[in-house]
Design a protein around this motif. Structure first.
Motif, PDB file in Angstrom:
ATOM      1  N   LYS A 125       0.823  -1.215   0.000  1.00  0.00           N
ATOM      2  CA  LYS A 125       0.000   0.000   0.000  1.00  0.00           C
ATOM      3  C   LYS A 125       0.854   1.262   0.000  1.00  0.00           C
ATOM      4  O   LYS A 125       0.464   2.288  -0.590  1.00  0.00           O
ATOM      5  N   SER A 126       2.000   1.215   0.643  1.00  0.00           N
ATOM      6  CA  SER A 126       2.854   2.410   0.696  1.00  0.00           C
ATOM      7  C   SER A 126       3.636   2.622  -0.591  1.00  0.00           C
ATOM      8  O   SER A 126       4.124   3.727  -0.849  1.00  0.00           O
ATOM      9  N   GLU A 127       3.747   1.583  -1.423  1.00  0.00           N
ATOM     10  CA  GLU A 127       4.598   1.675  -2.612  1.00  0.00           C
ATOM     11  C   GLU A 127       3.827   1.726  -3.925  1.00  0.00           C
ATOM     12  O   GLU A 127       4.421   2.002  -4.970  1.00  0.00           O
ATOM     13  N   THR A 128       2.533   1.441  -3.914  1.00  0.00           N
ATOM     14  CA  THR A 128       1.759   1.394  -5.152  1.00  0.00           C
ATOM     15  C   THR A 128       0.487   2.220  -4.998  1.00  0.00           C
ATOM     16  O   THR A 128       0.131   2.643  -3.905  1.00  0.00           O
ATOM     17  N   ARG A 129      -0.204   2.402  -6.102  1.00  0.00           N
ATOM     18  CA  ARG A 129      -1.395   3.248  -6.101  1.00  0.00           C
ATOM     19  C   ARG A 129      -2.478   2.653  -6.997  1.00  0.00           C
ATOM     20  O   ARG A 129      -2.229   1.824  -7.846  1.00  0.00           O
ATOM     21  N   GLY A 130      -3.689   3.156  -6.795  1.00  0.00           N
ATOM     22  CA  GLY A 130      -4.801   2.880  -7.699  1.00  0.00           C
ATOM     23  C   GLY A 130      -5.234   1.424  -7.730  1.00  0.00           C
ATOM     24  O   GLY A 130      -5.100   0.685  -6.751  1.00  0.00           O
ATOM     25  N   GLY A 360      -8.363  -4.000 -23.507  1.00  0.00           N
ATOM     26  CA  GLY A 360      -9.093  -2.836 -23.982  1.00  0.00           C
ATOM     27  C   GLY A 360      -9.676  -1.984 -22.873  1.00  0.00           C
ATOM     28  O   GLY A 360     -10.136  -0.866 -23.131  1.00  0.00           O
ATOM     29  N   GLU A 361      -9.674  -2.489 -21.643  1.00  0.00           N
ATOM     30  CA  GLU A 361     -10.308  -1.782 -20.531  1.00  0.00           C
ATOM     31  C   GLU A 361      -9.325  -1.295 -19.474  1.00  0.00           C
ATOM     32  O   GLU A 361      -9.722  -0.561 -18.565  1.00  0.00           O
ATOM     33  N   THR A 362      -8.074  -1.709 -19.557  1.00  0.00           N
ATOM     34  CA  THR A 362      -7.097  -1.380 -18.526  1.00  0.00           C
ATOM     35  C   THR A 362      -5.820  -0.886 -19.188  1.00  0.00           C
ATOM     36  O   THR A 362      -5.682  -0.927 -20.416  1.00  0.00           O
ATOM     37  N   SER A 363      -4.875  -0.429 -18.394  1.00  0.00           N
ATOM     38  CA  SER A 363      -3.610   0.061 -18.951  1.00  0.00           C
ATOM     39  C   SER A 363      -2.518  -0.035 -17.893  1.00  0.00           C
ATOM     40  O   SER A 363      -2.786  -0.204 -16.700  1.00  0.00           O
ATOM     41  N   GLY A 364      -1.275   0.058 -18.335  1.00  0.00           N
ATOM     42  CA  GLY A 364      -0.128   0.145 -17.445  1.00  0.00           C
ATOM     43  C   GLY A 364       0.047  -1.080 -16.563  1.00  0.00           C
ATOM     44  O   GLY A 364      -0.238  -2.213 -16.957  1.00  0.00           O
ATOM     45  N   TYR A 366      -1.633  -1.917 -13.978  1.00  0.00           N
ATOM     46  CA  TYR A 366      -2.944  -2.506 -13.693  1.00  0.00           C
ATOM     47  C   TYR A 366      -3.282  -3.543 -14.762  1.00  0.00           C
ATOM     48  O   TYR A 366      -3.689  -4.673 -14.457  1.00  0.00           O
ATOM     49  N   GLU A 367      -3.107  -3.179 -16.023  1.00  0.00           N
ATOM     50  CA  GLU A 367      -3.356  -4.119 -17.120  1.00  0.00           C
ATOM     51  C   GLU A 367      -2.451  -5.339 -17.008  1.00  0.00           C
ATOM     52  O   GLU A 367      -2.910  -6.484 -17.112  1.00  0.00           O
ATOM     53  N   ARG A 368      -1.169  -5.109 -16.777  1.00  0.00           N
ATOM     54  CA  ARG A 368      -0.234  -6.228 -16.702  1.00  0.00           C
ATOM     55  C   ARG A 368      -0.585  -7.173 -15.546  1.00  0.00           C
ATOM     56  O   ARG A 368      -0.464  -8.394 -15.678  1.00  0.00           O
ATOM     57  N   LEU A 369      -1.024  -6.621 -14.439  1.00  0.00           N
ATOM     58  CA  LEU A 369      -1.388  -7.466 -13.301  1.00  0.00           C
ATOM     59  C   LEU A 369      -2.617  -8.309 -13.618  1.00  0.00           C
ATOM     60  O   LEU A 369      -2.646  -9.515 -13.334  1.00  0.00           O
ATOM     61  N   MET A 370      -3.651  -7.706 -14.184  1.00  0.00           N
ATOM     62  CA  MET A 370      -4.855  -8.461 -14.509  1.00  0.00           C
ATOM     63  C   MET A 370      -4.557  -9.552 -15.519  1.00  0.00           C
ATOM     64  O   MET A 370      -5.069 -10.684 -15.403  1.00  0.00           O
ATOM     65  N   LEU A 371      -3.727  -9.265 -16.517  1.00  0.00           N
ATOM     66  CA  LEU A 371      -3.376 -10.268 -17.509  1.00  0.00           C
ATOM     67  C   LEU A 371      -2.567 -11.405 -16.879  1.00  0.00           C
ATOM     68  O   LEU A 371      -2.774 -12.581 -17.193  1.00  0.00           O
ATOM     69  N   ALA A 372      -1.640 -11.053 -15.992  1.00  0.00           N
ATOM     70  CA  ALA A 372      -0.858 -12.092 -15.321  1.00  0.00           C
ATOM     71  C   ALA A 372      -1.752 -12.977 -14.476  1.00  0.00           C
ATOM     72  O   ALA A 372      -1.519 -14.192 -14.374  1.00  0.00           O
ATOM     73  N   CYS A 373      -2.784 -12.406 -13.859  1.00  0.00           N
ATOM     74  CA  CYS A 373      -3.695 -13.183 -13.036  1.00  0.00           C
ATOM     75  C   CYS A 373      -4.467 -14.208 -13.839  1.00  0.00           C
ATOM     76  O   CYS A 373      -4.872 -15.250 -13.299  1.00  0.00           O
ATOM     77  N   ILE A 374      -4.690 -13.952 -15.125  1.00  0.00           N
ATOM     78  CA  ILE A 374      -5.399 -14.935 -15.947  1.00  0.00           C
ATOM     79  C   ILE A 374      -4.427 -15.772 -16.763  1.00  0.00           C
ATOM     80  O   ILE A 374      -4.813 -16.417 -17.761  1.00  0.00           O
ATOM     81  N   GLY A 375      -3.151 -15.774 -16.365  1.00  0.00           N
ATOM     82  CA  GLY A 375      -2.186 -16.699 -16.954  1.00  0.00           C
ATOM     83  C   GLY A 375      -1.481 -16.215 -18.186  1.00  0.00           C
ATOM     84  O   GLY A 375      -0.807 -17.014 -18.861  1.00  0.00           O
ATOM     85  N   GLU A 376      -1.590 -14.916 -18.498  1.00  0.00           N
ATOM     86  CA  GLU A 376      -0.895 -14.390 -19.677  1.00  0.00           C
ATOM     87  C   GLU A 376       0.544 -14.033 -19.313  1.00  0.00           C
ATOM     88  O   GLU A 376       0.827 -13.590 -18.188  1.00  0.00           O
ATOM     89  N   ASN A 377       1.437 -14.184 -20.264  1.00  0.00           N
ATOM     90  CA  ASN A 377       2.816 -13.746 -20.069  1.00  0.00           C
ATOM     91  C   ASN A 377       2.907 -12.244 -20.283  1.00  0.00           C
ATOM     92  O   ASN A 377       2.503 -11.736 -21.329  1.00  0.00           O
ATOM     93  N   VAL A 378       3.422 -11.527 -19.304  1.00  0.00           N
ATOM     94  CA  VAL A 378       3.508 -10.055 -19.410  1.00  0.00           C
ATOM     95  C   VAL A 378       4.931  -9.607 -19.137  1.00  0.00           C
ATOM     96  O   VAL A 378       5.754 -10.346 -18.627  1.00  0.00           O
TER      97      VAL A 378
END
Length: 378
Positions: A125-130, A360-364, A366-378
């Protein structure tokens, strides 16, 4: 919708005929899953003692704490290195946290506290945002404590986030629901039933009180033809067959039957009355109660397709409902087999990959984290 979902089961090459009543109709298996276990027949007219059967085990992360043959020390060191000093290595945080199961995540949390004398969630929480921060924290909490966090945030302040309550509480096994209730009370010093009762009203409150009794039929309870017919008749008499609606009868049936039984009820209702149960609910109910009943019905019909629809719901329309997208992506990702089925269901329904939709709905980060959570290589 209910009719279309039902056809999905019968169209699968692995489910090419209607099984006899006495064994549960197979759950949704169109995405490469092995056939479900079949249970021994029960004679027609047998008493409805659904919970005299082996209990459904808790989901991973909802049972008692476990010591696993896996060491989280290296990841704990790497996480601290990614956050200390000038700047933050966001890619390292994603790489480490988005690939762990609930038991590994608990091991990392404990190792981080033991080695560094620091709280991992607080450091993030102290190192990241949003929404990047929220996604990482959802992972670090693990599925059970994330559920507690979601419940608290849904009922904090004016108004209630009803979709969050439904996501956390509906369609859950008795074991998972009891774990959630226990963790909520341990964390807040308040019974979950009391918190929910204070935030809902009238018949919606009564609906959720039925759910929180955690008396749903266990997954091992069979589908019994006589009981299904009785439920179908009672649902009709509580809705289309009378002036007004007996809301609590409908809530009681959908809250106390397992997925196989709900699927059989929906099928028999259409056969007997030439109308989908989903259409009946939409016509007879409104507001949060309608949404909650549709949630229970759709989960019973096809839990993978339902999760796919929930993910699309978080992204559809004007603006992304990020709080729902984060919580639903993280929940789907905890069990790899479940995730693979959800991705298959999403592609089957929307004719595009879940990954491309999220892009198409996320970026930066945040996008990379969501993609990694569904098993995508980022």
């Amino acid at each position: 919708m209910a009719h279309r979902l039902l056809l999905l089961h019968t169209a699968s090459p692995m489910v090419n005929r209607q099984p006899p009543y006495g064994a549960p109709p197979p759950p949704a298996q169109p995405y490469g899953q092995p056939p479900p276990q079949q249970y021994p027949p029960q004679p027609y007219g047998a008493p409805q003692a659904y919970n005299n059967y082996p209990p459904t085990p808790p989901s991973l992360g909802y049972g008692p704490p476990q010591i696993i043959q896996w060491n989280g020390d290296a990841d704990a060191h790497a996480l601290r290195s990614a956050m200390k000093g000038f700047g933050t290595d966001e890619k390292a945080l994603i790489r480490i946290l988005a690939t762990k199961d609930p038991l590994q995540m608990a091991t990392i949390r404990d190792a981080y506290q033991r080695i560094h004398r620091r709280n991992l969630e607080a450091d993030i929480k102290s190192e990241t945002r949003g929404w990047f921060e929220e996604g990482l924290c959802a992972l670090v909490r693990g599925p059970l404590m994330q559920d507690v966090h979601l419940l608290r945030s849904a009922m904090d302040g004016p108004g209630t986030k009803e979709k969050v309550l439904s996501d956390v509480l509906l369609g859950r096994s008795n074991a998972d629901l009891n774990a959630i209730k226990s963790a909520f009370q341990h964390t807040t010093r308040q019974r979950l039933e009391d918190a929910v009762r204070g935030d809902l009203s009238l018949k919606t409150e009564r609906h959720f009180m039925i759910v929180l009794q955690a008396q749903r039929a266990e997954d091992s309870a069979p589908v019994v033809k006589a009981e299904i017919d009785r439920d179908v008749s009672e649902l009709y008499n509580a809705t289309e067959g009378k002036v007004g609606t007996d809301e609590m009868k409908v809530c009681s049936i959908l809250s106390s039957r397992n997925d196989n039984q709900i699927r059989a009820i929906a099928h028999e209702y259409r056969v007997k009355y030439a109308r989908s149960l989903e259409d009946v609910i939409k016509r007879e109910f409104s507001g949060h109660m309608e949404d909650a009943l549709l949630y229970q019905l759709r989960h019973g019909l096809d839990k993978y397709m339902h999760q796919a629809q929930l993910l699309e719901d978080a992204m559809a329309g004007l603006g992304t409902k990020d709080h729902l997208l984060v919580s639903r992506v993280v929940r789907s990702h905890w069990e790899r087999q479940n995730l693979d089925n959800v991705k298959g269901a999403y592609h089957q329904r929307y004719h595009k990959s879940l990954a491309s939709r999220i892009k198409g709905e996320t970026s930066g980060d945040y996008e990379r984290l969501m993609l990694a959570c569904i098993g995508e290589n980022v």
